[in-house]
Design an enzyme around this catalytic site. Structure first.
Site, PDB file in Angstrom:
ATOM      1  N   GLU A  95      -0.547  -9.180  -1.181  1.00  0.00           N
ATOM      2  CA  GLU A  95      -2.000  -9.421  -1.083  1.00  0.00           C
ATOM      3  C   GLU A  95      -2.640  -9.417  -2.469  1.00  0.00           C
ATOM      4  OE1 GLU A  95      -2.477  -6.355   2.026  1.00  0.00           O
ATOM      5  OE2 GLU A  95      -3.549  -7.932   3.120  1.00  0.00           O
ATOM      6  N   GLU A 142       4.085  -5.723   7.322  1.00  0.00           N
ATOM      7  CA  GLU A 142       3.244  -4.709   7.988  1.00  0.00           C
ATOM      8  C   GLU A 142       3.519  -4.573   9.483  1.00  0.00           C
ATOM      9  OE1 GLU A 142       2.171  -6.823   5.683  1.00  0.00           O
ATOM     10  OE2 GLU A 142       0.650  -5.914   4.386  1.00  0.00           O
ATOM     11  N   GLY A 161       0.671  -5.128   0.800  1.00  0.00           N
ATOM     12  CA  GLY A 161      -0.439  -5.095  -0.152  1.00  0.00           C
ATOM     13  C   GLY A 161      -0.041  -5.652  -1.512  1.00  0.00           C
ATOM     14  N   ALA A 221       0.857  -1.175   0.000  1.00  0.00           N
ATOM     15  CA  ALA A 221       0.000   0.000   0.000  1.00  0.00           C
ATOM     16  C   ALA A 221       0.900   1.234   0.000  1.00  0.00           C
ATOM     17  CB  ALA A 221      -0.869  -0.019   1.245  1.00  0.00           C
TER      18      ALA A 221
HETATM   19  N1  3HC Z   1       4.510   3.496   0.243  1.00  0.00           N
HETATM   20  C1  3HC Z   1       4.966   4.722  -0.093  1.00  0.00           C
HETATM   21  N2  3HC Z   1       6.243   5.000  -0.377  1.00  0.00           N
HETATM   22  C2  3HC Z   1       7.106   3.987  -0.315  1.00  0.00           C
HETATM   23  C3  3HC Z   1       6.728   2.683   0.011  1.00  0.00           C
HETATM   24  C4  3HC Z   1       5.356   2.434   0.304  1.00  0.00           C
HETATM   25  N3  3HC Z   1       4.884   1.210   0.595  1.00  0.00           N
HETATM   26  N4  3HC Z   1       7.811   1.889  -0.008  1.00  0.00           N
HETATM   27  C5  3HC Z   1       8.849   2.676  -0.356  1.00  0.00           C
HETATM   28  N5  3HC Z   1       8.415   3.947  -0.549  1.00  0.00           N
HETATM   29  C6  3HC Z   1       9.226   5.102  -0.988  1.00  0.00           C
HETATM   30  C7  3HC Z   1      10.237   5.510   0.058  1.00  0.00           C
HETATM   31  O1  3HC Z   1       9.677   6.412   0.980  1.00  0.00           O
HETATM   32  C8  3HC Z   1      11.308   6.160  -0.806  1.00  0.00           C
HETATM   33  O2  3HC Z   1      10.836   7.437  -1.132  1.00  0.00           O
HETATM   34  P1  3HC Z   1      11.872   8.646  -1.391  1.00  0.00           P
HETATM   35  O3  3HC Z   1      12.774   8.191  -2.504  1.00  0.00           O
HETATM   36  O4  3HC Z   1      11.007   9.792  -1.696  1.00  0.00           O
HETATM   37  O5  3HC Z   1      12.600   8.772  -0.080  1.00  0.00           O
HETATM   38  C9  3HC Z   1      11.283   5.322  -2.079  1.00  0.00           C
HETATM   39  O6  3HC Z   1      10.009   4.673  -2.086  1.00  0.00           O
HETATM   40  C10 3HC Z   1      12.367   4.282  -2.155  1.00  0.00           C
HETATM   41  O7  3HC Z   1      12.353   3.521  -0.957  1.00  0.00           O
HETATM   42  P2  3HC Z   1      13.704   2.992  -0.291  1.00  0.00           P
HETATM   43  O8  3HC Z   1      14.669   4.104  -0.190  1.00  0.00           O
HETATM   44  O9  3HC Z   1      13.304   2.287   0.955  1.00  0.00           O
HETATM   45  O10 3HC Z   1      14.181   1.976  -1.418  1.00  0.00           O
HETATM   46  P3  3HC Z   1      14.906   0.576  -1.287  1.00  0.00           P
HETATM   47  O11 3HC Z   1      15.124   0.113  -2.664  1.00  0.00           O
HETATM   48  O12 3HC Z   1      16.039   0.675  -0.329  1.00  0.00           O
HETATM   49  O13 3HC Z   1      13.830  -0.395  -0.578  1.00  0.00           O
HETATM   50  C11 3HC Z   1      11.677  -1.441  -0.255  1.00  0.00           C
HETATM   51  C12 3HC Z   1      12.648  -0.749  -1.241  1.00  0.00           C
HETATM   52  C13 3HC Z   1      12.274  -2.781   0.237  1.00  0.00           C
HETATM   53  C14 3HC Z   1      10.390  -1.706  -0.976  1.00  0.00           C
HETATM   54  C15 3HC Z   1      11.466  -0.537   0.969  1.00  0.00           C
HETATM   55  O14 3HC Z   1      11.133   0.756   0.525  1.00  0.00           O
HETATM   56  C16 3HC Z   1      10.367  -0.983   1.882  1.00  0.00           C
HETATM   57  O15 3HC Z   1      10.588  -1.820   2.738  1.00  0.00           O
HETATM   58  N6  3HC Z   1       9.159  -0.399   1.729  1.00  0.00           N
HETATM   59  C17 3HC Z   1       8.047  -0.635   2.592  1.00  0.00           C
HETATM   60  C18 3HC Z   1       7.413  -1.974   2.371  1.00  0.00           C
HETATM   61  C19 3HC Z   1       6.218  -2.138   3.266  1.00  0.00           C
HETATM   62  O16 3HC Z   1       6.285  -1.953   4.459  1.00  0.00           O
HETATM   63  N7  3HC Z   1       5.078  -2.513   2.669  1.00  0.00           N
HETATM   64  C20 3HC Z   1       3.871  -2.683   3.392  1.00  0.00           C
HETATM   65  C21 3HC Z   1       3.108  -1.421   3.337  1.00  0.00           C
HETATM   66  S1  3HC Z   1       1.678  -1.474   4.363  1.00  0.00           S
HETATM   67  C22 3HC Z   1       0.549  -2.325   3.449  1.00  0.00           C
HETATM   68  O17 3HC Z   1       0.819  -2.776   2.377  1.00  0.00           O
HETATM   69  C23 3HC Z   1      -0.787  -2.425   4.072  1.00  0.00           C
HETATM   70  C24 3HC Z   1      -1.671  -3.416   3.406  1.00  0.00           C
HETATM   71  O18 3HC Z   1      -1.541  -4.653   4.048  1.00  0.00           O
HETATM   72  C25 3HC Z   1      -3.094  -2.984   3.467  1.00  0.00           C
END
Ligand code: 3HC
Ligand code: NAI
Length: 690
Positions: A105, A125, A102, A63
């Site tokens: 998912e 998450e 997500g 997400a």
């Molecule tokens: N939403 C919004 N922005 C995100 C994002 C997300 N899920 N994941 C990464 N970004 C953004 C970062 O803020 C960053 O932005 P910036 O360049 O403006 O600072 C950019 O994307 C690049 O991110 P990283 O610097 O972290 O890039 P890496 O290549 O080092 O890592 C990654 C990539 C492994 C995907 C890492 O970003 C990460 O772990 N992201 C989060 C993953 C996550 O937690 N997903 C679950 C979200 S909650 C969800 O899905 C709820 C659902 O169940 C309903």
């Protein structure tokens, strides 16, 4: 705007390719575009099945976290996932890289998942204080069994491709052209008997008894982390209720967690850490210099640990000492630390040998001549450091970045003795340097953008979290820590016991209180610093003078009978504190835990406000990142500045004023920035980067 989803039909198979850089987060616009592609594939009679693929460094990172807390836009992720689940034609996810949260998912709502060799599947998450909120807690158990799904969710770490297939979470790993393989898989599904959607595969759940046994193992974490308790409850719902009711149950838990201050803090941390990587005043695209070889000066406590950081990252490093005996001691210190890791089983013998082979002990600054980066970690003495920087300027090649690991001293003064102040900066590691993640990069007056970019890049290679700060006594972390330490001493004089002070901070979420920590490190360290800088800590000084140096003498603020690691209260210390308080003219009183905590934490926030005013830190989030990675501030409290914002700055300012009035200590008066924001009803988060 660039097309978010490209749709094409190849040999009767629709292929929807996502492209929403940088990580294909499921923003409202991407959800709408993917939803349209699903509907289009369903409506087009020439399309027999659909493949969902993606471009870029991830499949889908989940997400869009930045949309949390905003009004939901249709199609929601839940609606998108339902459309995939109910699609009249088979849908195959072609996953080339990470499918997270997500993103997984979405993939689990497809009929099948075909992976590229670099794919990884995870539900991270919980790290954001959440749980999978779009059917993930209901589909993962039906695909891989309840026990494995629960483990995946509570760990939050992704499974690599092969393991994901073995676990049942995905169908196949394809070598070669992934999209072609996914198309072939989709064609097979379209031709064959329609397989059940994942939502209907109740037979995949496995044994309830084994699930309950796994859940019982998590009781400790479930007590402290609401998202863990909710993951357990949601997986249990798979056994107890029909799929649709389970999804509704999960949704309610997700929304509850989304509103929990602990999740808000963890999401703040996620963005603050990424924001800290953007260095104010360093234009995007500034090229870091290449660091092929490093040199570290001094192989004491810090130099040895820093040298290990380079070797662990595969960078050859020369460790330079004043004489052969000190050099041999340093190398032995490093070998001993690696040896301990081998004994614990966290490092193989081969890895130890490979790392040791990258470390070369040497004597005399001339041996730094071929280094691209030098980190100085010699005694904390400005005159000595200036001499060393003048020599380094002479012996190193042009362009070598010259860094000091000083805890407190003036980097500008070190830069001033060189002919290349643009190449001089601070790289302040935290002890133990091979473990702690924080790296304060200290920007001096003339430090060049290239040198800063080089230090930040190398910091990331060393697996550190770099935060750029400005020159002042103690930089960000130690400067704020000094405020806390001062108050901790004052609280003893005013009536608190060491155990009460420590309990206030462990109750807040720190692993250790300041006095237990001082006993571990040794009281003589602070004592020596105070003697050199004219600092005062009458209780700690009296303890040192009584020969109580901490754990190493079996007594300090606490007693450590027979070398125990956990101290017990000592009536002699209470008596000593009372004596010192009376000599200082302080009347002791009972102080409650809330006051103790506020007296320790709020002066740090106040100092943080001064640090922001002076431009020593560019953003409040940078200060939070320093405290989270260098001082074990509890992540779910988001760092000191986020904590203050969450509590409300007017409350913080009022409490500080009350302490200033009560103690007569004017340093406790709210800093002008804090007072202004409080009066305007704003938080630190309202400040833009300077
Ligand atoms: N939403 C919004 N922005 C995100 C994002 C997300 N899920 N994941 C990464 N970004 C953004 C970062 O803020 C960053 O932005 P910036 O360049 O403006 O600072 C950019 O994307 C690049 O991110 P990283 O610097 O972290 O890039 P890496 O290549 O080092 O890592 C990654 C990539 C492994 C995907 C890492 O970003 C990460 O772990 N992201 C989060 C993953 C996550 O937690 N997903 C679950 C979200 S909650 C969800 O899905 C709820 C659902 O169940 C309903
Ligand atoms: P230490 O006393 O353990 O080690 C210093 C080493 O430097 C000694 O081995 C000494 O022989 C060597 N040395 C002295 N002069 C030298 C020279 N001219 N050339 C080469 N080597 C020389 O000191 P420690 O604790 O490792 O501290 C080093 C620096 O790191 C200091 O500036 C300190 O403030 C800083 N620091 C210390 C932290 C800590 O927790 N100990 C944390 C962060 C920074």
């Amino acid at each position: 705007m660039a097309e978010l989803v490209r749709f094409e039909v190849v040999d009767g198979i629709g292929v929807a390719t996502l492209s929403n850089p940088p990580v294909n987060a499921l923003s409202a616009a991407l959800r709408a575009a993917l939803f349209d592609a699903v509907k289009r594939a369903e409506a087009d009679a020439s399309v027999r099945a659909l493949v969902i693929a993606a471009e870029g460094r991830t499949f889908i990172a989940g997400a869009d976290i930045s949309e949390f807390g905003k009004p939901p836009a249709s199609p929601t992720l839940a609606e998108l996932v339902a459309a995939l689940d109910g699609c009249a034609k088979p849908v195959v996810a072609a996953i080339h890289a990470a499918a997270l949260g997500g993103g997984l998912e979405v993939a689990m709502a497809c009929t099948a998942r075909v992976l590229g060799p670099k794919a990884s599947l995870g539900l991270p998450e919980v790290k954001l204080g959440l749980l999978p909120g779009s059917g993930g807690t209901q589909r993962a158990p039906r695909l891989m069994g309840a026990v494995a799904a629960l483990k995946l969710m509570v760990a939050g770490d992704p499974l690599p491709a092969k393991a994901a297939v073995e676990a049942g979470l995905a169908d196949a790993v394809a070598e070669g052209d992934l999209v072609a393989a996914a198309r072939a898989h989709a064609a097979g599904l379209a031709d064959g008997k329609r397989s059940k959607p994942v939502s209907a595969r109740d037979e995949g759940l496995g044994s309830r008894e084994e699930f309950e046994a796994e859940a019982a193992k998590l009781a400790g974490r479930a007590k402290d982390e609401p998202q863990i308790a909710d993951c357990i409850a949601c997986v249990r719902a798979c056994f107890d209720m029909p799929f649709v009711d389970g999804v509704a149950f999960e949704r309610a838990a997700f929304l509850r967690l989304l509103d929990d201050p602990r999740s808000k803090a963890l999401r703040h941390v996620f963005f603050a850490e990424r924001e800290a990587a953007k260095i104010a005043g360093v234009p995007a695209g500034t090229k870091p210099r290449e660091v092929k070889r490093a040199a570290v000066l001094g192989s004491g406590t810090m130099g040895a640990g820093i040298a290990m950081c380079f070797a662990n990252a595969g960078i050859p490093v020369r460790v330079i000492e004043t004489d052969a005996a000190a050099s041999a001691r340093g190398i032995e210190r490093i070998r001993g630390t690696y040896e301990a890791s081998v004994k614990r089983g966290s490092l193989t013998g081969e890895a130890r040998d490979a790392r040791m082979a990258l470390i070369e002990g040497s004597v005399g600054l001339e041996s730094a001549a071929d280094a691209d980066l030098v980190v100085e970690a010699i005694f904390e003495d400005l005159d000595l450091k200036k001499q060393v920087f003048a020599t380094l300027d002479r012996v190193t090649k042009p362009g070598t970045v010259l860094a000091s690991n000083t805890s407190y001293l003036d980097i500008d003064a070190m830069a001033a003795v060189t002919s290349r102040p643009g190449d001089v900066l601070g790289m302040h590691f935290f002890s133990p340097a091979n473990v702690m993640k924080l790296l304060e990069i200290v920007r001096a007056r003339h430090t060049s953008p290239e040198a800063l970019a080089t230090a930040a890049e190398i910091g990331r290679k060393l697996k550190k979290v770099p935060v750029v700060v400005g020159v002042c006594f103690g930089f960000v972390g130690n400067r704020m820590l000094a405020q806390r330490s001062r108050q901790a001493e004052r609280l003893l004089l005013e009536g608190a016991s060491p155990a009460q002070v420590d309990a206030a901070l462990t109750g807040f979420g720190f692993k250790m209180g300041p006095f237990a920590m001082t006993d571990l490190a040794g009281l003589d360290i602070g004592w020596r610093v105070r003697k050199a800088t004219g600092g005062r800590a009458p209780v700690a000084d009296a303890l040192v003078e009584a020969g109580r140096l901490g754990q190493k003498t079996q007594k300090g603020f606490y007693l450590y009978p027979q070398g125990a690691r956990t101290g017990v209260a000592d009536p002699d210390v209470d008596a000593l504190i009372e004596k010192v308080a009376s000599a200082e003219g302080v009347t002791r009183r009972a102080i409650d835990g809330d006051e103790i905590l506020d007296r320790l934490v709020l002066p740090m926030v106040n100092e943080g406000a001064r640090i922001l005013e002076e431009g020593i830190a560019a953003r409040p989030g940078d200060i939070d990142v320093v405290w989270l990675n260098g001082y074990n501030w509890p992540a779910w409290r988001g760092g000191p500045m986020h904590y203050a914002d969450a509590r409300g700055l007017s409350d913080i300012a009022a409490r500080l004023s009350q302490f200033a009035d009560q103690t007569g200590d004017e340093s406790l008066r709210p800093a002008p920035l804090l007072a202004r924001l409080a009066a305007e009803g704003k938080g630190f988060a309202s400040l833009k980067a300077g």
